[in-house]
Write a protein that holds these residues in place. Structure first.
Motif, PDB file in Angstrom:
ATOM      1  N   TYR A   6       0.847  -1.190   0.000  1.00 19.40           N
ATOM      2  CA  TYR A   6       0.000   0.000   0.000  1.00 19.40           C
ATOM      3  C   TYR A   6       0.884   1.243   0.000  1.00 19.40           C
ATOM      4  O   TYR A   6       1.808   1.341   0.805  1.00 19.40           O
ATOM      5  CB  TYR A   6      -0.950  -0.014   1.192  1.00 19.40           C
ATOM      6  CG  TYR A   6      -1.827  -1.250   1.223  1.00 19.40           C
ATOM      7  CD1 TYR A   6      -2.296  -1.821   0.044  1.00 19.40           C
ATOM      8  CD2 TYR A   6      -2.170  -1.851   2.410  1.00 19.40           C
ATOM      9  CE1 TYR A   6      -3.091  -2.957   0.066  1.00 19.40           C
ATOM     10  CE2 TYR A   6      -2.971  -2.985   2.438  1.00 19.40           C
ATOM     11  CZ  TYR A   6      -3.426  -3.529   1.263  1.00 19.40           C
ATOM     12  OH  TYR A   6      -4.204  -4.651   1.291  1.00 19.40           O
ATOM     13  N   LEU A 103      -4.260   1.973  -1.908  1.00 19.89           N
ATOM     14  CA  LEU A 103      -3.739   1.798  -3.266  1.00 19.89           C
ATOM     15  C   LEU A 103      -2.587   0.808  -3.187  1.00 19.89           C
ATOM     16  O   LEU A 103      -1.599   1.043  -2.491  1.00 19.89           O
ATOM     17  CB  LEU A 103      -3.247   3.132  -3.843  1.00 19.89           C
ATOM     18  CG  LEU A 103      -4.316   4.189  -4.068  1.00 19.89           C
ATOM     19  CD1 LEU A 103      -3.692   5.436  -4.713  1.00 19.89           C
ATOM     20  CD2 LEU A 103      -5.468   3.668  -4.916  1.00 19.89           C
ATOM     21  N   ASN A 104      -2.747  -0.320  -3.869  1.00 22.18           N
ATOM     22  CA  ASN A 104      -1.705  -1.346  -3.929  1.00 22.18           C
ATOM     23  C   ASN A 104      -1.000  -1.193  -5.268  1.00 22.18           C
ATOM     24  O   ASN A 104      -1.589  -1.443  -6.321  1.00 22.18           O
ATOM     25  CB  ASN A 104      -2.323  -2.740  -3.801  1.00 22.18           C
ATOM     26  CG  ASN A 104      -1.269  -3.803  -3.577  1.00 22.18           C
ATOM     27  OD1 ASN A 104      -0.393  -3.669  -2.733  1.00 22.18           O
ATOM     28  ND2 ASN A 104      -1.353  -4.873  -4.351  1.00 22.18           N
ATOM     29  N   LYS A 105       0.240  -0.745  -5.226  1.00 21.11           N
ATOM     30  CA  LYS A 105       0.973  -0.441  -6.461  1.00 21.11           C
ATOM     31  C   LYS A 105       1.496  -1.709  -7.106  1.00 21.11           C
ATOM     32  O   LYS A 105       2.084  -2.570  -6.443  1.00 21.11           O
ATOM     33  CB  LYS A 105       2.132   0.505  -6.161  1.00 21.11           C
ATOM     34  CG  LYS A 105       2.793   1.015  -7.424  1.00 21.11           C
ATOM     35  CD  LYS A 105       3.763   2.130  -7.116  1.00 21.11           C
ATOM     36  CE  LYS A 105       4.208   2.767  -8.396  1.00 21.11           C
ATOM     37  NZ  LYS A 105       4.980   3.978  -8.139  1.00 21.11           N
ATOM     38  N   TYR A 111      -2.606   0.270 -10.368  1.00 19.25           N
ATOM     39  CA  TYR A 111      -2.914   0.097  -8.951  1.00 19.25           C
ATOM     40  C   TYR A 111      -4.146  -0.779  -8.793  1.00 19.25           C
ATOM     41  O   TYR A 111      -5.067  -0.719  -9.611  1.00 19.25           O
ATOM     42  CB  TYR A 111      -3.235   1.438  -8.278  1.00 19.25           C
ATOM     43  CG  TYR A 111      -2.095   2.405  -8.265  1.00 19.25           C
ATOM     44  CD1 TYR A 111      -1.284   2.543  -7.140  1.00 19.25           C
ATOM     45  CD2 TYR A 111      -1.825   3.212  -9.364  1.00 19.25           C
ATOM     46  CE1 TYR A 111      -0.226   3.451  -7.117  1.00 19.25           C
ATOM     47  CE2 TYR A 111      -0.773   4.122  -9.347  1.00 19.25           C
ATOM     48  CZ  TYR A 111       0.017   4.235  -8.225  1.00 19.25           C
ATOM     49  OH  TYR A 111       1.055   5.131  -8.208  1.00 19.25           O
TER      50      TYR A 111
END
Length: 153
Positions: A6, A103-105, A111
């Protein structure tokens, strides 16, 4: 076990949210609505306010609130229900997990937009179909293109 990369690298500001399934299609507020419960869907990019969303980062929780610039209402998980197919719509700001997103990059510039109510769920394009009016809903995280979004100025 789900990835928890995240991040806070999206600066506060106004963005469009493009689908990896087809980057010509964006998050869109149906009929540019202003009421609680108006639907978030996918629609071909058109530069309208219905497709522009303000991201605001909260450092304490490492989460974002995402608000449509026209309606001033937050992207919201209907009834905070973490089950496959729960609708994503807009609602007046209420400071609940239904309106806070991780937000998971991913390494490709996309994302996942992950629910803070239960981070085993992410915002998903229904049936991975990029067409005008395709629904945006919640689904168990599955690392498919239907759950990957590009956030651009």
């Amino acid at each position: 076990e789900y990835e928890r990369n995240y991040v806070s690298d999206i600066k506060d500001g106004v963005y469009v949210i493009k689908s990896k399934v087809n980057e010509n299609y964006n998050f869109d507020l149906q009929y540019a609505g202003t009421r609680d419960g108006d639907n978030i869907q996918l629609w071909r990019g058109n530069g309208s306010g219905a497709q522009r969303f303000e991201f605001k980062y909260d450092q304490a929780s490492n989460t974002y609130v995402i608000t449509n610039i026209n309606s001033k209402k937050a992207i919201d998980l209907a009834a905070a229900a973490t089950i496959d197919g729960s609708n994503i719509h807009q609602w007046s700001s209420n400071n609940t997990c239904a309106q806070k997103w991780y937000l998971n990059k991913k390494d490709n510039g996309f994302y996942e937009i992950v629910s803070t109510c239960d981070d085993s769920y992410a915002i998903d394009l229904a049936n991975a179909r990029a067409t005008n009016g395709s629904n945006i809903h919640l689904w168990t995280r599955n690392y498919t293109d239907a759950q990957l979004w590009k956030i651009l100025k």
